[in-house]
Design an enzyme around this catalytic site. Structure first.
Site, mmCIF file in Angstrom:
data_model
loop_
_atom_site.group_PDB
_atom_site.id
_atom_site.type_symbol
_atom_site.label_atom_id
_atom_site.label_comp_id
_atom_site.label_asym_id
_atom_site.label_seq_id
_atom_site.Cartn_x
_atom_site.Cartn_y
_atom_site.Cartn_z
ATOM 1 N N ASP A 10 0.224 8.266 7.909
ATOM 2 C CA ASP A 10 0.416 6.869 8.362
ATOM 3 C C ASP A 10 1.725 6.783 9.144
ATOM 4 O O ASP A 10 1.801 6.249 10.251
ATOM 5 C CB ASP A 10 0.534 5.914 7.152
ATOM 6 C CG ASP A 10 -0.788 5.562 6.492
ATOM 7 O OD1 ASP A 10 -0.808 5.460 5.250
ATOM 8 O OD2 ASP A 10 -1.790 5.417 7.208
ATOM 9 N N GLU B 3 -6.808 -5.304 12.194
ATOM 10 C CA GLU B 3 -8.124 -4.801 11.759
ATOM 11 C C GLU B 3 -9.195 -5.820 12.176
ATOM 12 O O GLU B 3 -10.046 -5.552 13.000
ATOM 13 C CB GLU B 3 -8.162 -4.593 10.229
ATOM 14 C CG GLU B 3 -7.387 -3.385 9.736
ATOM 15 C CD GLU B 3 -7.439 -3.224 8.204
ATOM 16 O OE1 GLU B 3 -7.382 -4.235 7.482
ATOM 17 O OE2 GLU B 3 -7.531 -2.077 7.742
ATOM 18 N N GLU C 172 0.880 -2.201 11.067
ATOM 19 C CA GLU C 172 0.730 -2.346 9.626
ATOM 20 C C GLU C 172 1.920 -1.730 8.915
ATOM 21 O O GLU C 172 2.297 -2.130 7.820
ATOM 22 C CB GLU C 172 -0.566 -1.674 9.146
ATOM 23 C CG GLU C 172 -0.761 -1.793 7.659
ATOM 24 C CD GLU C 172 -2.051 -1.143 7.165
ATOM 25 O OE1 GLU C 172 -2.445 -0.109 7.721
ATOM 26 O OE2 GLU C 172 -2.655 -1.701 6.248
ATOM 27 N N GLU C 173 2.529 -0.729 9.552
ATOM 28 C CA GLU C 173 3.647 -0.006 8.919
ATOM 29 C C GLU C 173 5.015 -0.585 9.293
ATOM 30 O O GLU C 173 6.040 -0.015 8.929
ATOM 31 C CB GLU C 173 3.581 1.481 9.289
ATOM 32 C CG GLU C 173 2.250 2.162 9.027
ATOM 33 C CD GLU C 173 1.714 1.962 7.599
ATOM 34 O OE1 GLU C 173 0.497 2.054 7.412
ATOM 35 O OE2 GLU C 173 2.519 1.684 6.688
ATOM 36 N N ASP D 290 -3.067 -0.786 13.803
ATOM 37 C CA ASP D 290 -3.073 -0.071 12.524
ATOM 38 C C ASP D 290 -3.068 1.400 12.923
ATOM 39 O O ASP D 290 -4.076 1.902 13.408
ATOM 40 C CB ASP D 290 -4.325 -0.443 11.711
ATOM 41 C CG ASP D 290 -4.342 0.244 10.353
ATOM 42 O OD1 ASP D 290 -5.193 -0.116 9.527
ATOM 43 O OD2 ASP D 290 -3.505 1.163 10.136
ATOM 44 N N ASP E 97 -6.056 3.670 10.123
ATOM 45 C CA ASP E 97 -6.850 2.870 9.188
ATOM 46 C C ASP E 97 -7.685 3.803 8.308
ATOM 47 O O ASP E 97 -8.232 4.800 8.785
ATOM 48 C CB ASP E 97 -7.772 1.955 9.984
ATOM 49 C CG ASP E 97 -8.692 1.151 9.078
ATOM 50 O OD1 ASP E 97 -8.183 0.511 8.140
ATOM 51 O OD2 ASP E 97 -9.920 1.197 9.268
ATOM 52 N N ASP F 105 0.857 -1.196 0.000
ATOM 53 C CA ASP F 105 0.000 0.000 0.000
ATOM 54 C C ASP F 105 0.886 1.236 0.000
ATOM 55 O O ASP F 105 1.931 1.257 0.673
ATOM 56 C CB ASP F 105 -0.858 0.050 1.286
ATOM 57 C CG ASP F 105 -1.854 -1.103 1.369
ATOM 58 O OD1 ASP F 105 -2.201 -1.656 0.304
ATOM 59 O OD2 ASP F 105 -2.242 -1.464 2.501
HETATM 60 P P1 P6P Z 1 -11.748 -0.465 -0.612
HETATM 61 C C1 P6P Z 1 -8.673 0.647 4.351
HETATM 62 O O1 P6P Z 1 -7.619 0.668 3.405
HETATM 63 C C2 P6P Z 1 -9.202 -0.768 4.418
HETATM 64 O O2 P6P Z 1 -8.169 -1.636 4.810
HETATM 65 C C3 P6P Z 1 -10.382 -0.853 5.385
HETATM 66 O O3 P6P Z 1 -10.260 0.011 6.459
HETATM 67 C C4 P6P Z 1 -11.564 -0.497 4.497
HETATM 68 O O4 P6P Z 1 -12.788 -1.042 4.957
HETATM 69 C C5 P6P Z 1 -11.160 -1.122 3.160
HETATM 70 O O5 P6P Z 1 -9.727 -1.149 3.137
HETATM 71 C C6 P6P Z 1 -11.661 -0.293 1.992
HETATM 72 O O6 P6P Z 1 -11.344 -1.046 0.844
HETATM 73 O O7 P6P Z 1 -11.387 -1.601 -1.555
HETATM 74 O O8 P6P Z 1 -13.221 -0.161 -0.614
HETATM 75 O O9 P6P Z 1 -10.906 0.777 -0.807
#
Ligand code: P6P
Length: 317
Positions: free
Chosen positions: A65, A266, A88-89, A109, A112, A59
């Site tokens: 972040d 998460e 996560e980082e 995280d 998030d 990502d």
């Molecule tokens: P999409 C944020 O990056 C995350 O990990 C979650 O917090 C969130 O629900 C999801 O991804 C959003 O994913 O594919 O809709 O961008």
């Protein structure tokens, strides 16, 4: 109204472990206050945008972040009861044991939903606390049911901290006038068979057709509105308070379905929290509490919600 320090002291139960956990919650609250301050000013401090690099999930890491991760690491690594951190980082666990052979592990995280930062939409810090007898790497992989605390700090129209120490789920709201978190909702219990449906409809064509049909049937049978904030922490907060359904299924091509949401910081903490409030969480199609993590950055599918909505959903599987 009760401040967080007052609440924690009043619920010490007199045992050593409770004191240690309350000190960890107090440190996470301090980190949340600092992160909230940065989030509120991110557009003014050139903290929007990418930091120039990828994390272990490939990502794109946002500046905030990195900043939030540093704040969490600095504060938590100074807590004598914490022997290991995972983020996560951070590619690997961060050993902060200083030779101690037992204590607590905190996975988090730091921010998030960080893609929401630049458009002023909600983001949050998610945390999970596990006991450890010293085998830090292995002990992070314990099942969700072994967590002794979990929760989040949500940076939205106000900053709230929602957590459980295994004895109910409680919400504290940051009073900007005095910098204190104040108890605003005690013992949250999820309403049943109500609330919103939250999943990204874009994923339907790329998921297991049987499960996709269950999602469609849930929408048809409940005829409820859909909300998708793009930050799990915000969607789960709404589901905790309004009831409803949140999901991110495994997706892929040709039957090779993979989860997107991170088990460690998460799915495990937020799923456990939902169950502490009377709801239900299924990770990788299994009940959450017995499910160990395969590795520190495992990704899983998640379906969670109030008990009534989850019963209806599971009847379609
Ligand atoms: P999409 C944020 O990056 C995350 O990990 C979650 O917090 C969130 O629900 C999801 O991804 C959003 O994913 O594919 O809709 O961008």
């Amino acid at each position: 109204m009760k401040t967080l320090p007052h609440y924690l002291l009043a619920h010490l139960e007199g045992n050593e472990r409770q004191i240690e956990l309350n000190l960890i919650i107090a440190d996470i609250a301090d980190a949340g206050k600092k992160i909230a301050h940065e989030v509120q000013r991110s557009g003014l401090l050139d903290l929007h945008g990418a930091a120039g690099g990828q994390n272990v999930h490939d990502d794109e890491v946002q500046k905030l972040d990195e900043h939030s991760n540093s704040i969490m690491k600095d504060i938590l690594s100074a807590n004598e009861h914490i022997i290991g951190l995972a983020s996560e980082e951070e590619e690997d666990v961060v050993d902060v044991s200083n030779g101690k052979d037992h204590g607590y592990l905190v996975a988090f995280d730091p921010l998030d939903g960080s893609s929401n930062i630049d458009i002023n939409m909600p983001v949050g810090t998610i945390f999970s606390v596990l006991p450890s007898a010293g085998d830090i790497k292995e002990d992070f992989l314990q099942p969700a049911g072994k967590q002794v605390a979990a929760g989040y700090v949500l940076y939205g129209s106000s900053t709230v901290m929602v957590f459980s120490l295994g004895n109910g789920v409680h919400e504290f709201t940051l009073d900007p006038d005095n910098g204190e978190f104040v108890l605003t909702t005690e013992n949250i219990k999820m309403l049943e068979n109500t609330g919103y449906i939250a999943y990204n409809p874009y994923v339907l064509p790329n998921m297991d057709p049987k499960k996709a049909e269950a999602y469609r049937q849930l929408c048809d049978q409940t005829a409820r509105s859909m909300r998708w904030i793009g930050a799990m922490v915000a969607d789960v907060h709404r589901t905790l308070f309004k009831g409803g359904f949140f999901a991110y299924p495994s997706v892929g091509k040709g039957g090779n379905y993979k989860g997107k949401l991170r088990m460690q910081y998460e799915a495990k903490p937020l799923g456990w929290l939902v169950e502490q409030a009377g709801g239900k969480a299924i990770l990788d199609d299994k009940p959450i509490n017995d499910l160990t993590s395969s590795d520190l950055h495992q990704k899983v599918s998640v379906e969670l919600g109030d008990a009534g909505t989850m019963r209806l959903f599971e009847s379609f599987l």
